[in-house]
Design a protein around this motif. Structure first.
Motif, mmCIF file in Angstrom:
data_model
loop_
_atom_site.group_PDB
_atom_site.id
_atom_site.type_symbol
_atom_site.label_atom_id
_atom_site.label_comp_id
_atom_site.label_asym_id
_atom_site.label_seq_id
_atom_site.Cartn_x
_atom_site.Cartn_y
_atom_site.Cartn_z
ATOM 1 N N ALA A 170 0.838 -1.205 0.000
ATOM 2 C CA ALA A 170 0.000 0.000 0.000
ATOM 3 C C ALA A 170 0.872 1.254 0.000
ATOM 4 O O ALA A 170 0.591 2.211 -0.720
ATOM 5 C CB ALA A 170 -0.932 -0.009 1.199
ATOM 6 N N ARG A 171 1.944 1.241 0.789
ATOM 7 C CA ARG A 171 2.864 2.394 0.828
ATOM 8 C C ARG A 171 3.524 2.628 -0.523
ATOM 9 O O ARG A 171 3.708 3.765 -0.940
ATOM 10 C CB ARG A 171 3.929 2.196 1.892
ATOM 11 N N LEU A 172 3.883 1.540 -1.199
ATOM 12 C CA LEU A 172 4.493 1.681 -2.522
ATOM 13 C C LEU A 172 3.512 2.314 -3.505
ATOM 14 O O LEU A 172 3.891 3.180 -4.298
ATOM 15 C CB LEU A 172 4.960 0.323 -3.048
ATOM 16 N N LEU A 173 2.255 1.930 -3.455
ATOM 17 C CA LEU A 173 1.252 2.545 -4.321
ATOM 18 C C LEU A 173 1.136 4.036 -4.021
ATOM 19 O O LEU A 173 1.128 4.863 -4.936
ATOM 20 C CB LEU A 173 -0.108 1.867 -4.165
ATOM 21 N N LEU A 174 1.056 4.394 -2.742
ATOM 22 C CA LEU A 174 0.959 5.808 -2.367
ATOM 23 C C LEU A 174 2.193 6.582 -2.821
ATOM 24 O O LEU A 174 2.080 7.691 -3.356
ATOM 25 C CB LEU A 174 0.778 5.946 -0.858
ATOM 26 N N LYS A 175 3.357 6.008 -2.629
ATOM 27 C CA LYS A 175 4.605 6.656 -3.059
ATOM 28 C C LYS A 175 4.582 6.902 -4.569
ATOM 29 O O LYS A 175 4.970 7.966 -5.045
ATOM 30 C CB LYS A 175 5.794 5.770 -2.669
ATOM 31 N N THR A 176 4.104 5.914 -5.317
ATOM 32 C CA THR A 176 4.021 6.039 -6.775
ATOM 33 C C THR A 176 3.047 7.140 -7.174
ATOM 34 O O THR A 176 3.364 7.995 -8.010
ATOM 35 C CB THR A 176 3.594 4.693 -7.398
ATOM 36 N N LEU A 177 1.858 7.146 -6.577
ATOM 37 C CA LEU A 177 0.860 8.184 -6.882
ATOM 38 C C LEU A 177 1.407 9.574 -6.586
ATOM 39 O O LEU A 177 1.316 10.489 -7.408
ATOM 40 C CB LEU A 177 -0.415 7.952 -6.061
ATOM 41 N N TYR A 178 1.971 9.744 -5.392
ATOM 42 C CA TYR A 178 2.469 11.063 -4.980
ATOM 43 C C TYR A 178 3.660 11.512 -5.816
ATOM 44 O O TYR A 178 3.809 12.698 -6.109
ATOM 45 C CB TYR A 178 2.818 11.062 -3.504
ATOM 46 N N SER A 179 4.499 10.581 -6.219
ATOM 47 C CA SER A 179 5.667 10.923 -7.026
ATOM 48 C C SER A 179 5.253 11.491 -8.383
ATOM 49 O O SER A 179 5.743 12.552 -8.796
ATOM 50 C CB SER A 179 6.544 9.686 -7.221
ATOM 51 N N TYR A 180 4.348 10.802 -9.066
ATOM 52 C CA TYR A 180 3.911 11.298 -10.377
ATOM 53 C C TYR A 180 3.077 12.563 -10.249
ATOM 54 O O TYR A 180 3.123 13.436 -11.113
ATOM 55 C CB TYR A 180 3.166 10.210 -11.158
ATOM 56 N N ARG A 181 2.335 12.694 -9.168
ATOM 57 C CA ARG A 181 1.590 13.939 -8.942
ATOM 58 C C ARG A 181 2.570 15.095 -8.756
ATOM 59 O O ARG A 181 2.406 16.165 -9.338
ATOM 60 C CB ARG A 181 0.684 13.805 -7.726
ATOM 61 N N ALA A 231 -2.200 15.723 -16.899
ATOM 62 C CA ALA A 231 -1.619 16.994 -17.365
ATOM 63 C C ALA A 231 -1.982 17.206 -18.826
ATOM 64 O O ALA A 231 -2.367 16.267 -19.533
ATOM 65 C CB ALA A 231 -0.110 16.958 -17.185
ATOM 66 N N ARG A 232 -1.849 18.418 -19.268
ATOM 67 C CA ARG A 232 -2.249 18.779 -20.634
ATOM 68 C C ARG A 232 -1.591 17.905 -21.704
ATOM 69 O O ARG A 232 -2.198 17.574 -22.709
ATOM 70 C CB ARG A 232 -1.920 20.249 -20.876
ATOM 71 N N ASP A 233 -0.338 17.510 -21.482
ATOM 72 C CA ASP A 233 0.400 16.730 -22.487
ATOM 73 C C ASP A 233 0.398 15.222 -22.203
ATOM 74 O O ASP A 233 1.119 14.469 -22.838
ATOM 75 C CB ASP A 233 1.844 17.231 -22.581
ATOM 76 N N ILE A 234 -0.426 14.778 -21.253
ATOM 77 C CA ILE A 234 -0.499 13.368 -20.864
ATOM 78 C C ILE A 234 -1.922 12.866 -21.078
ATOM 79 O O ILE A 234 -2.874 13.504 -20.649
ATOM 80 C CB ILE A 234 -0.133 13.190 -19.361
ATOM 81 N N THR A 235 -2.069 11.731 -21.743
ATOM 82 C CA THR A 235 -3.395 11.145 -21.894
ATOM 83 C C THR A 235 -3.754 10.380 -20.624
ATOM 84 O O THR A 235 -2.882 10.034 -19.822
ATOM 85 C CB THR A 235 -3.451 10.159 -23.081
ATOM 86 N N GLN A 273 5.535 15.321 -9.918
ATOM 87 C CA GLN A 273 6.180 15.586 -11.214
ATOM 88 C C GLN A 273 5.260 16.326 -12.176
ATOM 89 O O GLN A 273 5.674 16.705 -13.271
ATOM 90 C CB GLN A 273 6.626 14.276 -11.855
ATOM 91 N N GLY A 274 3.997 16.501 -11.790
ATOM 92 C CA GLY A 274 3.054 17.218 -12.639
ATOM 93 C C GLY A 274 2.443 16.384 -13.745
ATOM 94 O O GLY A 274 1.879 16.928 -14.699
ATOM 95 N N LYS A 275 2.527 15.057 -13.628
ATOM 96 C CA LYS A 275 1.950 14.191 -14.657
ATOM 97 C C LYS A 275 0.426 14.204 -14.602
ATOM 98 O O LYS A 275 -0.230 13.976 -15.611
ATOM 99 C CB LYS A 275 2.447 12.750 -14.507
ATOM 100 N N PHE A 276 -0.132 14.464 -13.430
ATOM 101 C CA PHE A 276 -1.584 14.534 -13.262
ATOM 102 C C PHE A 276 -1.903 15.238 -11.953
ATOM 103 O O PHE A 276 -1.054 15.369 -11.076
ATOM 104 C CB PHE A 276 -2.225 13.136 -13.278
ATOM 105 N N SER A 277 -3.158 15.698 -11.851
ATOM 106 C CA SER A 277 -3.704 16.176 -10.582
ATOM 107 C C SER A 277 -4.493 15.019 -9.995
ATOM 108 O O SER A 277 -5.262 14.363 -10.697
ATOM 109 C CB SER A 277 -4.638 17.367 -10.799
ATOM 110 N N LEU A 278 -4.273 14.779 -8.737
ATOM 111 C CA LEU A 278 -4.959 13.687 -8.048
ATOM 112 C C LEU A 278 -5.912 14.326 -7.053
ATOM 113 O O LEU A 278 -5.494 14.881 -6.045
ATOM 114 C CB LEU A 278 -3.930 12.801 -7.343
ATOM 115 N N HIS A 279 -7.212 14.295 -7.360
ATOM 116 C CA HIS A 279 -8.210 14.988 -6.556
ATOM 117 C C HIS A 279 -8.650 14.171 -5.347
ATOM 118 O O HIS A 279 -8.881 14.725 -4.275
ATOM 119 C CB HIS A 279 -9.426 15.337 -7.413
#
Length: 94
Positions: A42-53, A77-81, A55-61
């Motif tokens: 579970a911690r690894l999933l959270l770390k992954t989500l927060y890391s990409y957030r 993000a605008r340039d990420i599908t 980096q600006g890859k997405f907004s996580l609401h």
């Protein structure tokens, strides 16, 4: 001979790409395994989500981590599908 209306085109369909926006996404662990009851997983999933957030890859609401699946409210993000954002999350976790 089939009627003309029954003849199908042999044109390869194009892949649809998600338009910009906010999406509710659910994905399951492989074979619905209860991975996320293990603290380190579970911690690894959270770390992954927060890391990409970060980096600006997405907004996580919002998100919910269940024992065998995850729900996300995400805006890529605008340039990420959306497809790429989920690929980053799943690949980063793997």
């Amino acid at each position: 001979m089939p009627p003309a209306t029954a003849i199908r085109s042999h044109v390869k369909p194009t892949r649809r790409i998600s338009p910009p926006g906010t999406y509710f996404v659910t994905f399951l662990a492989f074979q619905r395994r209860r991975l996320f009851v293990v603290d380190n997983y579970a911690r690894l999933l959270l770390k992954t989500l927060y890391s990409y957030r970060r980096q600006g890859k997405f907004s996580l609401h919002a998100f919910v981590v269940m024992p065998e699946h995850v729900h996300l409210l995400i805006t890529p993000a605008r340039d990420i599908t959306l497809e790429r954002a989920i690929q980053l999350i799943k690949g980063g976790y793997s």
